[in-house]
Structure formats: structure tokens, C-alpha cells
Motif scaffolding. Structure first.
Motif, PDB file in Angstrom:
ATOM      1  N   VAL A 176       0.837  -1.196   0.000  1.00 55.99           N
ATOM      2  CA  VAL A 176       0.000   0.000   0.000  1.00 55.99           C
ATOM      3  C   VAL A 176       0.877   1.253   0.000  1.00 55.99           C
ATOM      4  N   VAL A 177       0.577   2.170  -0.924  1.00 54.43           N
ATOM      5  CA  VAL A 177       1.251   3.463  -0.992  1.00 54.43           C
ATOM      6  C   VAL A 177       0.177   4.543  -0.896  1.00 54.43           C
ATOM      7  N   PRO A 178       0.054   5.221   0.252  1.00 47.24           N
ATOM      8  CA  PRO A 178      -0.982   6.255   0.400  1.00 47.24           C
ATOM      9  C   PRO A 178      -0.541   7.590  -0.196  1.00 47.24           C
ATOM     10  N   VAL A 179      -1.501   8.288  -0.789  1.00 47.16           N
ATOM     11  CA  VAL A 179      -1.229   9.619  -1.346  1.00 47.16           C
ATOM     12  C   VAL A 179      -2.341  10.566  -0.914  1.00 47.16           C
ATOM     13  N   ILE A 180      -1.967  11.821  -0.681  1.00 41.66           N
ATOM     14  CA  ILE A 180      -2.964  12.863  -0.407  1.00 41.66           C
ATOM     15  C   ILE A 180      -3.369  13.450  -1.751  1.00 41.66           C
ATOM     16  N   ALA A 181      -4.606  13.207  -2.148  1.00 41.80           N
ATOM     17  CA  ALA A 181      -5.077  13.644  -3.455  1.00 41.80           C
ATOM     18  C   ALA A 181      -5.305  15.154  -3.479  1.00 41.80           C
ATOM     19  N   LYS A 182      -5.078  15.744  -4.655  1.00 42.66           N
ATOM     20  CA  LYS A 182      -5.362  17.171  -4.884  1.00 42.66           C
ATOM     21  C   LYS A 182      -4.812  18.037  -3.748  1.00 42.66           C
ATOM     22  N   SER A 183      -3.539  17.836  -3.453  1.00 39.83           N
ATOM     23  CA  SER A 183      -2.928  18.521  -2.313  1.00 39.83           C
ATOM     24  C   SER A 183      -2.789  20.024  -2.531  1.00 39.83           C
ATOM     25  N   ASP A 184      -3.040  20.509  -3.763  1.00 42.35           N
ATOM     26  CA  ASP A 184      -2.976  21.954  -3.991  1.00 42.35           C
ATOM     27  C   ASP A 184      -4.143  22.682  -3.333  1.00 42.35           C
ATOM     28  N   SER A 185      -5.117  21.915  -2.799  1.00 41.81           N
ATOM     29  CA  SER A 185      -6.222  22.545  -2.072  1.00 41.81           C
ATOM     30  C   SER A 185      -5.829  22.876  -0.629  1.00 41.81           C
ATOM     31  N   LEU A 186      -4.626  22.450  -0.223  1.00 45.57           N
ATOM     32  CA  LEU A 186      -4.118  22.735   1.121  1.00 45.57           C
ATOM     33  C   LEU A 186      -2.978  23.744   1.044  1.00 45.57           C
ATOM     34  N   THR A 187      -2.854  24.582   2.057  1.00 49.16           N
ATOM     35  CA  THR A 187      -1.674  25.442   2.138  1.00 49.16           C
ATOM     36  C   THR A 187      -0.492  24.573   2.570  1.00 49.16           C
ATOM     37  N   MET A 188       0.726  25.081   2.432  1.00 43.40           N
ATOM     38  CA  MET A 188       1.899  24.318   2.807  1.00 43.40           C
ATOM     39  C   MET A 188       1.870  23.967   4.297  1.00 43.40           C
ATOM     40  N   GLU A 189       1.415  24.910   5.136  1.00 44.39           N
ATOM     41  CA  GLU A 189       1.332  24.645   6.572  1.00 44.39           C
ATOM     42  C   GLU A 189       0.288  23.568   6.868  1.00 44.39           C
ATOM     43  N   GLU A 190      -0.866  23.639   6.178  1.00 42.23           N
ATOM     44  CA  GLU A 190      -1.909  22.633   6.369  1.00 42.23           C
ATOM     45  C   GLU A 190      -1.433  21.260   5.898  1.00 42.23           C
ATOM     46  N   ARG A 191      -0.691  21.251   4.811  1.00 40.04           N
ATOM     47  CA  ARG A 191      -0.185  19.980   4.266  1.00 40.04           C
ATOM     48  C   ARG A 191       0.758  19.306   5.256  1.00 40.04           C
ATOM     49  N   VAL A 192       1.683  20.085   5.814  1.00 41.82           N
ATOM     50  CA  VAL A 192       2.643  19.533   6.780  1.00 41.82           C
ATOM     51  C   VAL A 192       1.918  18.984   8.006  1.00 41.82           C
ATOM     52  N   ALA A 193       0.965  19.741   8.524  1.00 45.03           N
ATOM     53  CA  ALA A 193       0.224  19.313   9.712  1.00 45.03           C
ATOM     54  C   ALA A 193      -0.628  18.072   9.408  1.00 45.03           C
ATOM     55  N   PHE A 194      -1.232  18.039   8.223  1.00 40.48           N
ATOM     56  CA  PHE A 194      -2.070  16.905   7.813  1.00 40.48           C
ATOM     57  C   PHE A 194      -1.238  15.633   7.708  1.00 40.48           C
ATOM     58  N   LYS A 195      -0.060  15.730   7.092  1.00 39.39           N
ATOM     59  CA  LYS A 195       0.813  14.566   6.953  1.00 39.39           C
ATOM     60  C   LYS A 195       1.276  14.079   8.324  1.00 39.39           C
ATOM     61  N   ARG A 196       1.546  14.996   9.216  1.00 38.80           N
ATOM     62  CA  ARG A 196       1.999  14.619  10.553  1.00 38.80           C
ATOM     63  C   ARG A 196       0.904  13.856  11.294  1.00 38.80           C
ATOM     64  N   ARG A 197      -0.348  14.314  11.174  1.00 39.16           N
ATOM     65  CA  ARG A 197      -1.453  13.624  11.841  1.00 39.16           C
ATOM     66  C   ARG A 197      -1.681  12.239  11.234  1.00 39.16           C
ATOM     67  N   ILE A 198      -1.566  12.135   9.906  1.00 38.96           N
ATOM     68  CA  ILE A 198      -1.751  10.838   9.245  1.00 38.96           C
ATOM     69  C   ILE A 198      -0.690   9.842   9.705  1.00 38.96           C
ATOM     70  N   LYS A 199       0.573  10.288   9.750  1.00 38.13           N
ATOM     71  CA  LYS A 199       1.648   9.400  10.203  1.00 38.13           C
ATOM     72  C   LYS A 199       1.414   8.950  11.641  1.00 38.13           C
ATOM     73  N   SER A 200       0.937   9.857  12.463  1.00 40.70           N
ATOM     74  CA  SER A 200       0.659   9.515  13.857  1.00 40.70           C
ATOM     75  C   SER A 200      -0.422   8.451  13.951  1.00 40.70           C
ATOM     76  N   GLU A 201      -1.480   8.582  13.144  1.00 43.25           N
ATOM     77  CA  GLU A 201      -2.567   7.610  13.167  1.00 43.25           C
ATOM     78  C   GLU A 201      -2.112   6.265  12.617  1.00 43.25           C
ATOM     79  N   LEU A 202      -1.291   6.282  11.578  1.00 41.17           N
ATOM     80  CA  LEU A 202      -0.786   5.026  11.011  1.00 41.17           C
ATOM     81  C   LEU A 202       0.043   4.273  12.046  1.00 41.17           C
ATOM     82  N   GLY A 203       0.868   5.016  12.791  1.00 43.60           N
ATOM     83  CA  GLY A 203       1.670   4.389  13.830  1.00 43.60           C
ATOM     84  C   GLY A 203       0.821   3.893  14.990  1.00 43.60           C
TER      85      GLY A 203
END
Length: 337
Positions: A176-203
Motif C-alpha cells: 500500500v502506498v498512500p497519497v494525499i489527493a489534490k494537495s494543492d487545495s491545502l496550504t503548505m502549513e496545512e499539508r505539513v500538519a495533515f501529513k503529521r497527523r496521518i503518520k501519527s494515526e498510522l503508527g
């Protein structure tokens, strides 16, 4: 039982020529060609078809989304496969793309992932049947899924409960390779925070994603995998259209605020995903499918077959033992009532 002695390293007195074996293998593989099977999972409208077309720089698959109000809603998750033979610098690749339109689009999405899991397991089962056939083919047609691109909606909050359930179930049977679709709808700060939360949940939920750790990796491969793990989930943008930036035509998306260049690493991580799937880990995805996921399925099936056969033998023995006392009691010359 004969034991094999530990090999000793010897120096050759002249040129033998077995160093050409890699070229011999390459020649045979080039003649046969390669095959890669990928499945895309995600809700309608997240750009699954567009991303596949962007990765392979060709229009390979059409969007399955509803384009008019007259089109009916899909009631179940469907499985649709498209096959293409593509060639690059003399290398032929048979690409099988499996789409899953209807996934997650219903009001009640309970068990909407079951057709996907069943399809992946069915490919393992079909390969195993061909492998166990007495007169099997020299080269078995491989339809086992090598990679699953899982599309996460760019909400900016956290993974949905259904995403966690499906990721956990998929990771048990496929890379499995997860991707955040249409990431241009997020600001750079939102993208970083979103990825951090996803990694935390995966762990937290102990969801194991590709690439996996292995003792066989060298230092370079281990460092490459670590950099990829830091980047997952890939924040991507897909586009089949060309736009002009500073007089140069690039694939991107134009909006009222500017242009998103999908191949610009500062705009999104599409380049990293493409290189990961095609330039550094394509063969490893295929091998990992065979050595980990298919092998686990194969072992489980053969053990179940062995247990079933053992139970049948035990039942037959019990039936024979129960029949023997009756025969002894009746005897060969006893009168029949």
C-alpha cells in the motif's frame, strides 16, 4: 544426508566469461517484457485516473465519475481492469490498471472494501492454482496486484474511520502506498500538519506500509527507504494538460492565483512518487508481492489443504474401525435377517 562444505574463494588463472550472465539474463527479460499490476482505491473525484495518466505520461484510463445528473449512482464497489502495453527505450511493460469505482461513495459504506480485498485474494488464488497444475505453463500469467495506490481526501483534519479500517485490511494483502489527493487545495502549513497527523494515526493503529524493513538491504537502499517513509503519504497533484510557464510547456493546473507545476518539487511531491514507483522500486514491488504477500497466502492455503486432508483421513480410519466390529460380529457364515 550429505552436507555441502563451506565454499572457498579462489582466484582464477584466466578469463572464464561467467561475468556475462547479467547480460544473458537482461537479454531474456527484454525479450519477454515486464508486467506491473496496480490498483487505485479512493472515493470518486479524487483524481485517481488523472494521476495514473500523469505518472505514465499517457492517457491510459478514463475517469469513472458521474458527469451528468442522468447517470445513476453506483450502489456497490465495482472492479474494472484496463490493460496497456507501453514501451520506453526498447523496454516493453504490460501495465494492468485496476480501478474501483463506487468505493466509499454510498450513504452506508459498511464493507465497501470487501470486493477489493476479494479481488486481490482471487488473483493470488488463480496464480496458486496455475502453479500447482501438473502441466503448468512455462511462464504463468501474473495478475497479482503489485501496488495499491490509496487516495486520501485532502480534508486537512485526520484520516476518516473508514480509511483506517481499509488501510489496515489492505496492508495485510498488498503493498500500500498512500497519497494525499489534490494537495494543492491545502496550504503548505496545512499539508505539513495533515501529513503529521496521518503518520501519527498510522503508527497508532500499527498499519504497516510499503516499503518494508529488511536485513537484505544495503546502506544506500536503507537510506532511500528511510527518506521515502519520511515523505509518505505523498502530497500529489495530477494533470494531463500542459500549461506555459516562462515560455516552457509543463504539465500543470492553472487557476486565478497562478500555475501549479506538477513536476515542481516545491509545488507537490508528484516527482518523488513517480520516481519511487517507476525508477527505484518497480522491481522491488513485484518481488515483495511474490515473496511476502503471495507467500503468506500460499502458506495459509496449503496448510488449510493439509489439515483438510488429514481430517478426511482420520474420518475414513474411524469409519473403517467402526465397520470392523460389525463384520466380526456378523461373520461370513451368519444368517441374514
Amino acid at each position: 544426508m550429505a552436507t555441502i562444505a563451506e565454499p572457498q574463494k579462489m582466484n582464477l588463472n584466466g578469463y572464464v566469461g561467467f561475468d556475462t550472465i547479467t547480460r544473458q539474463i537482461e537479454k531474456k527479460l527484454l525479450k519477454r517484457g515486464f508486467q506491473f499490476n496496480v490498483i487505485v482505491v479512493g472515493q470518486t473525484g479524487l483524481g485517481k485516473s488523472t494521476l495514473i495518466n500523469t505518472i505514465f505520461a499517457a492517457h491510459l484510463i478514463d475517469s469513472k465519475g458521474r458527469t451528468s445528473s442522468e447517470e445513476p449512482f453506483r450502489q456497490t464497489t465495482e472492479i474494472q481492469t484496463v490493460s496497456h502495453l507501453i514501451e520506453e527505450n526498447g523496454i516493453r511493460l504490460r501495465l494492468n490498471i485496476v480501478d474501483t469505482p463506487g468505493y466509499g461513495d454510498q450513504v452506508n459504506n459498511e464493507n465497501c472494501w470487501e470486493p477489493i480485498i476479494k479481488y486481490i485474494k482471487d488473483q493470488h488464488s488463480a496464480y496458486l492454482r496455475k502453479e500447482l497444475t501438473a502441466m503448468r505453463e512455462r511462464y504463468i500469467q501474473d495478475t497479482r496486484i503489485h501496488c495499491c495506490l490509496f487516495f486520501i481526501s485532502p480534508t486537512g483534519h485526520a484520516l476518516k474511520p473508514i480509511d483506517i479500517v481499509v488501510l489496515k485490511k489492505l496492508s495485510e494483502v498488498v503493498n500500500v502506498v498512500p497519497v494525499i489527493a489534490k494537495s494543492d487545495s491545502l496550504t503548505m502549513e496545512e499539508r505539513v500538519a495533515f501529513k503529521r497527523r496521518i503518520k501519527s494515526e498510522l503508527g497508532f493503529h500499527n498499519i504497516k506500509l510499503y516499503p518494508y524493513d529488511s536485513d537484505e538491504l544495503d546502506d544506500h537502499e536503507r537510506a532511500l527507504n528511510d527518506s521515502i517513509k519520511q515523505m509518505i503519504p505523498f502530497a500529489i497533484v495530477g494533470s494531463e494538460k500542459n500549461v506555459v510557464i516562462d515560455g516552457k510547456s509543463v504539465r500543470g493546473r492553472r487557476n486565478r492565483w497562478g500555475v501549479i507545476n506538477v513536476e515542481n518539487e516545491q509545488h507537490c511531491e508528484f516527482v518523488h512518487l513517480r520516481d519511487f514507483l517507476t525508477r527505484t522500486h518497480l522491481q522491488d514491488l513485484i518481488e515483495t508481492t511474490a515473496q511476502i504477500h503471495y507467500e503468506a497466502f500460499r502458506s495459509k492455503q496449503l496448510l488449510a489443504l493439509k489439515e483438510s486432508s488429514s481430517k478426511q483421513q482420520q474420518q475414513q480410519q474411524q469409519q473403517q474401525q467402526q465397520a470392523q466390529p460389525v463384520q466380526q460380529q456378523v461373520g461370513p457364515g451368519a444368517p441374514v435377517i
